[in-house]
Each structure stands twice: as structure tokens, then as C-alpha cells.
Design an enzyme around this catalytic site. Structure first.
Site, PDB file in Angstrom:
ATOM      1  N   ALA A  84       0.795  -1.211  -0.003  1.00 30.44           N
ATOM      2  CA  ALA A  84       0.043  -0.010  -0.083  1.00 30.44           C
ATOM      3  C   ALA A  84       0.863   1.215  -0.005  1.00 30.44           C
ATOM      4  O   ALA A  84       2.010   1.331   0.512  1.00 30.44           O
ATOM      5  CB  ALA A  84      -0.820   0.056   1.303  1.00 30.44           C
ATOM      6  N   GLY A  90       0.797  -5.598   0.475  1.00 30.34           N
ATOM      7  CA  GLY A  90      -0.053  -5.573  -0.736  1.00 30.34           C
ATOM      8  C   GLY A  90       0.518  -6.134  -2.151  1.00 30.34           C
ATOM      9  O   GLY A  90       0.006  -6.844  -2.783  1.00 30.34           O
ATOM     10  N   GLU A 102       0.626  -9.738  -1.396  1.00 30.04           N
ATOM     11  CA  GLU A 102      -0.908 -10.087  -1.583  1.00 30.04           C
ATOM     12  C   GLU A 102      -0.971 -10.503  -3.269  1.00 30.04           C
ATOM     13  O   GLU A 102      -1.788 -11.333  -3.467  1.00 30.04           O
ATOM     14  CB  GLU A 102      -1.771  -9.168  -0.998  1.00 30.04           C
ATOM     15  CG  GLU A 102      -1.728  -9.490   0.611  1.00 30.04           C
ATOM     16  CD  GLU A 102      -2.790  -8.511   1.367  1.00 30.04           C
ATOM     17  OE1 GLU A 102      -2.546  -7.458   0.959  1.00 30.04           O
ATOM     18  OE2 GLU A 102      -3.600  -8.895   2.148  1.00 30.04           O
ATOM     19  N   GLU A 149       2.451  -6.372   7.309  1.00 29.51           N
ATOM     20  CA  GLU A 149       1.606  -5.345   7.983  1.00 29.51           C
ATOM     21  C   GLU A 149       1.490  -5.287   9.591  1.00 29.51           C
ATOM     22  O   GLU A 149       1.089  -4.014   9.957  1.00 29.51           O
ATOM     23  CB  GLU A 149      -0.139  -5.873   7.330  1.00 29.51           C
ATOM     24  CG  GLU A 149      -0.102  -5.378   5.898  1.00 29.51           C
ATOM     25  CD  GLU A 149       0.171  -6.444   4.946  1.00 29.51           C
ATOM     26  OE1 GLU A 149       0.954  -7.289   5.601  1.00 29.51           O
ATOM     27  OE2 GLU A 149      -0.316  -6.439   3.917  1.00 29.51           O
TER      28      GLU A 149
END
Ligand code: COA
Length: 261
Positions: free
Chosen positions: A67, A112, A115, A135
Site C-alpha cells: 500500500a 499488498g 498479496e 502489515e
């Protein structure tokens, strides 16, 4: 301009090659980048001429640093759920692509970015790069599928270890735990990615789609339902020209020429 084009799409024959293009931010996922990616994925999903989707990062240092934390910092709390839905939707769009997807991880993949790699079907990694769902070290959790996809990929115990300790895995460790299929030097990563692309393109594109659907759609069903679903996927392949072409090619001792129909 980089910010005007946070994602690059290049069509190479039947391959759609996506490049995350914010190298100065280590390809961090800004809202603009995620929106553009989702638009492109929607287009690719419905395009029968696209047999394979690849994802990589510009700049060589990071595949994706997760992110965009600078953007996130400026965001009022009320906006965070909306952005969370956007990033979740993005990863779900990648996972739901009917074509196989390949993450060519030419640099770090954190948060992310990791991910996103997990949402792809296949992953290769540069040996200098690191990966991790970091995270919890930032006071948040993997919220774009990481808490679900990592346990499914590696098992609950290993996923708990990696997520709760916010581990940054070296490429060798990522390979050892099964997070990626193969590792090579950064200078060789494009060639390794190309070897995977070539291998995938040698197989029937409709068969690849059907096999992906059969695996994705069956694996958490009870066995009898799962087997029925596999048969349903097979049935879609029976009337295809590609199946007949492969049988003819076998008889004629040559490589099949698939057309995707
Ligand atoms: N969001 C926004 N900007 C980011 C970013 C992120 N997730 N990750 C890196 N950047 C920015 C840095 O702030 C820096 O910007 P600056 O030049 O304005 O200072 C620039 O990208 C380069 O980062 P830097 O850390 O100097 O690069 P590096 O190559 O030495 O290291 C990483 C790359 C990816 C290892 C490191 O940036 C990092 O650990 N980032 C955070 C990864 C993370 O934990 N992500 C989880 C998010 S939930």
C-alpha cells in the site's frame, strides 16, 4: 508521465504483460494505480485472445512495496474502508482472472505487493528480492486476501509464523517455504519469466482456463462435489477444436498448434 501511467499494459501475441510503473515509490499501490489496474483487468478478463497475464514491476528494485503508505497517511479514517475495498477488489480481480497469471517478481514484494503475488497462479522471484506480509509491523493486518491466501498456500502454522512475526523472507526462504516456484539472479528474471510464459503457451489455452477453474472452484468443496465440478470443467473442453488438434498432432508426431477455440 509516470503518475499519469501508473500501470503499463503491453500485448505480446496472446500474452498481456502488466508492469507496475511507480518505481520512485517502489511501485506502491496508490489509489490511481489500483483503479487503473482494475480497469485493465476487467478488459483482459473478457478478452478471449488473451491466454496469459503477467505482472512485474518497473525499476527493478521492487515488484511492489505494498500500500502507498504516504498516501494512506493523508487519508481521513472514514476513507480507509473504501480504499480497503479497492485493494481487496483488486486482488480478487487478479485471482478471478479466467486465464493463468504469472507474477514475475523482479524485486521486493511486501504487504499488498506480496498479496498481489499470492493472488497470481504462479510466482518466480529474483534472488536479491525479499517477500513478506509485513502489515502487523505497521499496526494493520493483511487485508487484501493475505490472511486467507497465505494459510491456504502454506498451511496455517507457517502463515501464522510469517504474518504474526511480520517476517521479511529472503528469496531462498521464500523458495524453501513454497511461496515461489523458482528463484534466479535478478539479471536472469526476465528470461526465467519468459521460460514460464513459453511453457504455458505450449499448452492448450482453453485447457489452462478450464484446469484453473477446476482447481479454484473445487478445492474447498466436499470431494464428491469437487469431482463433479471437475467433470463439468472437462465437459467444456470436449467440443473444442484444440482438443481435436492435440489428438491429431499426437498421431502425426508433431507439436499441436492451438487456436483457443
Ligand atoms: N508506500 C509509499 N512509498 C514507499 C513505500 C510504500 N509502501 N515503500 C517505499 N516507498 C518510497 C520511500 O518512501 C522512498 O521515497 P523517498 O525517496 O521520497 O524517500 C522511495 O519509495 C524509495 O524507498 P527506499 O526505502 O529508499 O527504497 P529501498 O530500495 O532502499 O527499499 C523497500 C525498498 C521496499 C525494501 C522499502 O522501501 C520498504 O521496506 N518499504 C515498505 C514496505 C512495506 O512494509 N510495505 C507494507 C505496506 S502495508
Amino acid at each position: 508521465m509516470t503518475e499519469a501511467q501508473p500501470v503499463l499494459l503491453e500485448r505480446r501475441g496472446h500474452v498481456a504483460a502488466l508492469t507496475l510503473n511507480r518505481p520512485e515509490s517502489r511501485n506502491a499501490l496508490s489509489v490511481a494505480m489500483m483503479r487503473q489496474l482494475r480497469e485493465i483487468l476487467q478488459e483482459l478478463r473478457d478478452d478471449a485472445s488473451v491466454w496469459l497475464v503477467t505482472l512485474t514491476g518497473a525499476g527493478g528494485k521492487a515488484f511492489c512495496a505494498g500500500a502507498d503508505l504516504k498516501e494512506r497517511r493523508t487519508m481521513p479514517e472514514q476513507q480507509v474502508p473504501e480504499v480497503l475495498a479497492l485493494i481487496r477488489g483488486l486482488m480478487d480481480d487478479i485471482a478471478a482472472l479466467p486465464q493463468p497469471s504469472l507474477a514475475i517478481l523482479n524485486g521486493h514484494a511486501f504487504g499488498g505487493g506480496c498479496e498481489m503475488a499470492l493472488a497470481c497462479d504462479l510466482r518466480v522471484l529474483a534472488s536479491e528480492a525479499m517477500m513478506g506480509l509485513t502489515e502487523t509491523s505497521l499496526g494493520i493486518i493483511p487485508g487484501a486476501g493475505g490472511c486467507v491466501r497465505l494459510p491456504r498456500l502454506l498451511g496455517l502454522a507457517k502463515a501464522k509464523e510469517l504474518i504474526l512475526l511480520a517476517k521479511r523472507l529472503s528469496a531462498a526462504e521464500a523458495l524453501q517455504v513454497g511461496l515461489v516456484h523458482e528463484v534466479c539472479q535478478g539479471t536472469e528474471i526476465d528470461a526465467l519469466g519468459q521460460a514460464y510464459i513459453d511453457a504455458l503457451l505450449r499448452n492448450g489455452p482453453l485447457a489452462l482456463r478450464a484446469a484453473k477453474r477446476a482447481m479454484e472452484g473445487s478445492w474447498d468443496l466436499p470431494a464428491a462435489d469437487a469431482l463433479r465440478f471437475e467433470t463439468e470443467c472437462y465437459m467444456q473442453i470436449i467440443p473444442t477444436q484444440d482438443r481435436l488438434e492435440a489428438l491429431a498432432a499426437f498421431a502425426e508426431k508433431r507439436a499441436p498448434v492451438f487456436k483457443g477455440c
